[in-house]
Design a protein around this motif. Structure first.
Motif, mmCIF file in Angstrom:
data_model
loop_
_atom_site.group_PDB
_atom_site.id
_atom_site.type_symbol
_atom_site.label_atom_id
_atom_site.label_comp_id
_atom_site.label_asym_id
_atom_site.label_seq_id
_atom_site.Cartn_x
_atom_site.Cartn_y
_atom_site.Cartn_z
ATOM 1 N N HIS A 12 -84.989 13.884 -28.134
ATOM 2 C CA HIS A 12 -84.539 12.890 -27.154
ATOM 3 C C HIS A 12 -85.148 11.525 -27.450
ATOM 4 O O HIS A 12 -84.457 10.495 -27.428
ATOM 5 N N PHE A 15 -83.489 10.114 -30.654
ATOM 6 C CA PHE A 15 -82.121 9.659 -30.386
ATOM 7 C C PHE A 15 -82.134 8.338 -29.619
ATOM 8 O O PHE A 15 -81.378 7.415 -29.925
ATOM 9 N N ASP A 16 -82.980 8.269 -28.617
ATOM 10 C CA ASP A 16 -83.055 7.074 -27.771
ATOM 11 C C ASP A 16 -83.436 5.847 -28.598
ATOM 12 O O ASP A 16 -82.834 4.774 -28.469
ATOM 13 N N GLU A 17 -84.437 6.015 -29.445
ATOM 14 C CA GLU A 17 -84.896 4.898 -30.286
ATOM 15 C C GLU A 17 -83.823 4.481 -31.280
ATOM 16 O O GLU A 17 -83.616 3.279 -31.514
ATOM 17 N N GLU A 18 -83.141 5.453 -31.880
ATOM 18 C CA GLU A 18 -82.118 5.135 -32.872
ATOM 19 C C GLU A 18 -80.925 4.431 -32.237
ATOM 20 O O GLU A 18 -80.361 3.489 -32.816
ATOM 21 N N ILE A 19 -80.533 4.874 -31.052
ATOM 22 C CA ILE A 19 -79.431 4.208 -30.358
ATOM 23 C C ILE A 19 -79.810 2.775 -30.005
ATOM 24 O O ILE A 19 -78.999 1.851 -30.172
ATOM 25 N N ASN A 20 -81.036 2.567 -29.547
ATOM 26 C CA ASN A 20 -81.489 1.207 -29.228
ATOM 27 C C ASN A 20 -81.478 0.316 -30.465
ATOM 28 O O ASN A 20 -81.118 -0.870 -30.387
ATOM 29 N N LEU A 54 -72.136 3.181 -27.206
ATOM 30 C CA LEU A 54 -73.480 3.622 -27.586
ATOM 31 C C LEU A 54 -74.334 3.881 -26.352
ATOM 32 O O LEU A 54 -75.091 4.857 -26.298
ATOM 33 N N ARG A 55 -74.211 3.010 -25.356
ATOM 34 C CA ARG A 55 -74.959 3.220 -24.102
ATOM 35 C C ARG A 55 -74.452 4.471 -23.378
ATOM 36 O O ARG A 55 -75.225 5.199 -22.747
ATOM 37 N N GLN A 58 -75.996 7.321 -25.070
ATOM 38 C CA GLN A 58 -77.407 7.383 -24.701
ATOM 39 C C GLN A 58 -77.589 8.116 -23.366
ATOM 40 O O GLN A 58 -78.491 8.949 -23.219
ATOM 41 N N TYR A 59 -76.724 7.820 -22.429
ATOM 42 C CA TYR A 59 -76.767 8.502 -21.129
ATOM 43 C C TYR A 59 -76.399 9.979 -21.281
ATOM 44 O O TYR A 59 -77.091 10.870 -20.761
ATOM 45 N N THR A 62 -79.018 12.239 -22.979
ATOM 46 C CA THR A 62 -80.143 12.496 -22.066
ATOM 47 C C THR A 62 -79.803 13.629 -21.104
ATOM 48 O O THR A 62 -80.592 14.565 -20.914
#
Length: 227
Positions: A12, A15-20, A54-55, A58-59, A62
């Motif tokens: 998680h 993934f979060d860091e890569e999407i950002n 992408l956002r 991200q949701y 999660t």
């Protein structure tokens, strides 16, 4: 369970860091595009949609990871309770079934959002492939011979997997035919290849471009973006 929990938490975070990072890259690319022409504005809108999608991913990732953790945890409890009482097992089983339905719904939205990004990149002359995303999206949107779809958790860290039962033509016997590598593996491939598209396509465009050929707006922007 402790190690599995740690594995999912790390996924998680990654993934979060890569999407950002990708959102930042697309935002920077968008700033390079001028808005003097209608074509420029179309590029802006497409890049805006990529950021939005992408956002959305991200949701969704999660929520999916949280449900995956809960499902595995509940299934473990069920296995322990089964030897003591059927009533509790029935209640737990109902809860797990509900969570799997929710996870399947989220996963379907996830795959459609990821596939939409791939199609937008294709229109922007930044094509990339993701076999896992494409195969699951195709599985979800076609194959009328499928009589049931389901999703299940995986303890190896590959992520929730889509499953199906199909009826072959002229044969009433049901067969499980779809081979899904897992949502997390599919998403890792997707993110890697999306970065690859941003890293390499401007060079590719320069190589294939003729001396007097008019470049597309995004090709020109990508060339400036890499300088």
């Amino acid at each position: 369970m402790g190690k599995f929990q740690e594995l999912l938490e790390k996924k998680h975070k990654d993934f979060d860091e890569e999407i950002n990072r990708l959102i930042k890259r697309i935002t920077q690319l968008r700033k390079k595009v001028e808005t003097k022409s209608s074509e420029d504005k179309k590029v802006h809108k497409k890049l805006d949609e990529v950021i939005y999608k992408l956002r959305e991913l991200q949701y969704l990732i999660t929520e999916i990871i949280e449900l995956d953790q809960e499902t595995i945890h509940m299934t473990t409890i069920m296995a322990m309770e089964l030897q003591f009482t059927d009533a509790k097992h029935f209640t737990r089983d109902s809860e797990v079934s509900t969570m799997l339905i929710e996870m399947g719904t989220l996963a379907e939205s996830f795959y459609y959002a990821a596939y939409r990004i791939m199609k937008i990149f294709e229109k922007l002359d930044l094509p990339f492939k993701s076999e896992g995303i494409q195969s699951v999206k195709s599985f979800l949107s076609s194959h009328p011979e499928i009589v049931s779809r389901s999703i299940g958790s995986s303890l190896d860290g590959a992520g929730p997997m889509m499953k199906s039962e199909v009826v072959e033509r002229h044969n009433t016997q049901k067969k499980d035919r779809f081979n899904d590598r897992g949502l997390y593996k599919n998403f890792e491939e997707f993110l890697k290849n999306m970065n690859w598209a941003l890293d390499t396509h401007s060079v590719h465009f320069q190589k294939r471009e003729q001396p007097h050929e008019k470049r597309s707006i995004l090709k020109r922007v990508m060339d400036r973006f890499r300088r």
